[in-house]
Write an enzyme that holds these catalytic residues in place. Structure first.
Site, short mmCIF file in Angstrom:
data_model
loop_
_atom_site.label_atom_id
_atom_site.label_comp_id
_atom_site.label_asym_id
_atom_site.label_seq_id
_atom_site.Cartn_x
_atom_site.Cartn_y
_atom_site.Cartn_z
N ARG A 117 0.84 -1.18 0.00
CA ARG A 117 0.00 0.00 0.00
C ARG A 117 0.88 1.24 0.00
O ARG A 117 1.99 1.23 0.54
CB ARG A 117 -0.92 0.03 1.24
N HIS A 124 0.57 1.12 -10.46
CA HIS A 124 -0.34 0.29 -9.65
C HIS A 124 -0.98 -0.82 -10.50
O HIS A 124 -2.20 -0.92 -10.60
CB HIS A 124 -1.43 1.13 -9.00
#
Length: 312
Positions: free
Chosen positions: A227, A275
């Site tokens: 994250r 991502h």
């Protein structure tokens, strides 16, 4: 039965609709704006970073399906209806996709891919020293859940020396494992490439920071596919500029898309990816979403539901 999708923008909607028709033609797939204008019967939403308040505007919504393995973009909506379950997008293919990304990232660090790309851009013929072999490099995996375990196994099978650290003890063939705070420093001390696949919890916020970097061997490298909240960006830059770390591959960020003025883009020791470390194809995600809808309609248990207490 209707589902609305906010992933990939309007241009992706025909592809989503085609894939859903393949797996269940009875499911009507609406674009986000269409569902906002006519929310009747919209029981499901497949979203990544839904506009704030949009989920609350769907009064018949029963299940939120994340378009990825994470849920940060959904949790960021302050108006998200409380109590609605969120299913994470972990398909049968997700662990393998993530493991392949991780292996690629480790090899890019090992082979100085960022430096070679800069040399190519500058038309500079720079003959590099011979790289270390995989068998000489120790990769440490933080987080040994489904994705971390798959990544550790592939790295070990390929030839890296692999260790893993998690909150509770795990057993993975060919991988030396550590557990708990009392074994964290020993784990870091034997790690040349540190891979983060931890969940987002208050305890893991900023774990990729100066304290952790100082306990790695001089010249270690970092891969973050966990994250964005795990990384202290300023302390990473300090560690790279000061020579404590040799490089980093970053796939997740606190602010996404990564702002154009972020120093991470241009740093000569950082590889930035958008991502997509564990992103399955739209077809695979549609198939998984249909499976979740069928399970939910039958009242069956759903896999990989977000658990606020665990942070994932």
């Amino acid at each position: 039965m209707r589902i609305t999708i906010a992933s990939g923008g309007p241009a992706a909607l025909p592809e989503w609709q085609r894939h859903f028709r393949e797996f269940d033609p009875a499911i009507e797939v609406l674009g986000w704006e269409a569902a906002q204008a006519d929310p009747a019967g919209v029981r499901y939403a497949l979203v990544w970073q839904p506009p704030a308040g949009g989920l609350a505007a769907l009064p018949e919504l029963r299940l939120i399906i994340s378009a990825g393995a994470g849920v940060d973009g959904i949790l960021a909506d302050p108006h998200r209806p409380a109590g609605l379950p969120i299913a994470r997008m972990i398909t049968e293919e997700t662990p393998e996709v993530m493991a392949e990304y991780v292996l690629t990232a480790a090899l890019m660090l090992l082979r100085e891919a960022r430096l070679m790309a800069l040399d190519q851009a500058a038309c500079r013929w720079n003959v590099l020293p011979a790289p270390r072999r995989m068998r000489e490099v120790r990769v440490g995996v933080m987080g040994l859940g489904q994705l971390g375990a798959a990544s550790a196994r592939l790295l070990a099978h390929t030839g890296f020396q692999v260790s893993g650290w998690s909150r509770s003890r795990a057993a993975i063939a060919g991988v030396q494992t550590y557990a708990g705070e009392e074994e964290f420093d020993a784990f870091l001390g034997g790690t040349d490439i540190l891979l983060c696949l931890l969940p987002a919890t208050p305890a893991t916020r900023g774990i990729l920071g100066a304290r952790t970097f100082a306990r790695l061997p001089q010249g270690a490298a970092v891969i973050n596919v966990g994250r964005g909240s795990h990384l202290n960006e300023a302390e990473l830059l300090d560690a790279l500029d000061g020579g404590r770390l040799a490089g980093a591959v970053l796939d997740v960020f606190d602010t996404e898309p990564l702002p154009a003025d972020s120093p991470l883009w241009s740093h000569p020791r950082i590889i930035v990816t958008p991502h997509y470390g564990a992103t399955p194809s739209r077809r695979d995600r549609a198939r998984h979403a249909v499976r979740l809808i069928h399970l939910h309609e039958r009242g069956a248990a759903l896999p990989h539901l977000y658990d606020a207490g665990r942070g994932y």
